[in-house]
Design a protein around this motif. Structure first.
Motif, PDB file in Angstrom:
ATOM      1  N   SER A   1       0.843  -1.193   0.000  1.00 16.10           N
ATOM      2  CA  SER A   1       0.000   0.000   0.000  1.00 16.10           C
ATOM      3  C   SER A   1       0.881   1.247   0.000  1.00 16.10           C
ATOM      4  O   SER A   1       2.032   1.216   0.438  1.00 16.10           O
ATOM      5  CB  SER A   1      -0.939   0.010   1.210  1.00 16.10           C
ATOM      6  N   PHE A   2       0.296   2.339  -0.506  1.00 17.15           N
ATOM      7  CA  PHE A   2       1.041   3.591  -0.647  1.00 17.15           C
ATOM      8  C   PHE A   2       0.068   4.728  -0.888  1.00 17.15           C
ATOM      9  O   PHE A   2      -1.112   4.502  -1.176  1.00 17.15           O
ATOM     10  CB  PHE A   2       2.049   3.484  -1.804  1.00 17.15           C
ATOM     11  N   SER A   3       0.576   5.937  -0.810  1.00 19.70           N
ATOM     12  CA  SER A   3      -0.227   7.130  -1.041  1.00 19.70           C
ATOM     13  C   SER A   3      -0.551   7.266  -2.527  1.00 19.70           C
ATOM     14  O   SER A   3       0.291   6.988  -3.389  1.00 19.70           O
ATOM     15  CB  SER A   3       0.552   8.358  -0.564  1.00 19.70           C
ATOM     16  N   GLU A   4      -1.744   7.713  -2.812  1.00 17.39           N
ATOM     17  CA  GLU A   4      -2.211   7.874  -4.191  1.00 17.39           C
ATOM     18  C   GLU A   4      -1.273   8.746  -5.027  1.00 17.39           C
ATOM     19  O   GLU A   4      -1.066   8.479  -6.207  1.00 17.39           O
ATOM     20  CB  GLU A   4      -3.614   8.480  -4.176  1.00 17.39           C
ATOM     21  N   ASN A   5      -0.663   9.758  -4.413  1.00 17.28           N
ATOM     22  CA  ASN A   5       0.194  10.660  -5.180  1.00 17.28           C
ATOM     23  C   ASN A   5       1.496  10.006  -5.629  1.00 17.28           C
ATOM     24  O   ASN A   5       2.218  10.571  -6.435  1.00 17.28           O
ATOM     25  CB  ASN A   5       0.464  11.958  -4.420  1.00 17.28           C
ATOM     26  N   GLU A   6       1.808   8.805  -5.145  1.00 16.50           N
ATOM     27  CA  GLU A   6       3.008   8.077  -5.567  1.00 16.50           C
ATOM     28  C   GLU A   6       2.706   6.987  -6.609  1.00 16.50           C
ATOM     29  O   GLU A   6       3.614   6.291  -7.058  1.00 16.50           O
ATOM     30  CB  GLU A   6       3.689   7.422  -4.357  1.00 16.50           C
TER      31      GLU A   6
END
Length: 71
Positions: free
Chosen positions: A45-50
């Protein structure tokens, strides 16, 4: 919003984790969410902006994945 990528195997997930951490990206290894079908029980999982950077890196390094999907 958080995003998640799925993998075909744990080996691919571990390789992706190493690549992304070496690139200095903030990621988290998580159990694959039940709402997504996957052969592997591990996802990242990760931030949408990445999302664009992460998918580009994995494609460049030929790591098979599916997604990103909303978490």
């Amino acid at each position: 919003m958080e995003k998640v990528i799925l993998f075909e195997s744990t080996r691919h997930a571990i390789r992706a984790e190493k690549i992304l951490k070496e690139a200095g990206l903030a990621i988290k290894v998580i159990p694959t969410p039940r709402k997504y079908s996957s052969n592997c029980g591990v996802s990242i999982s990760f931030s949408e902006n990445e999302a664009d950077r992460i998918t580009a890196l994995l494609k460049e390094r030929a790591v098979p994945f599916s997604g990103p999907f909303d978490l």
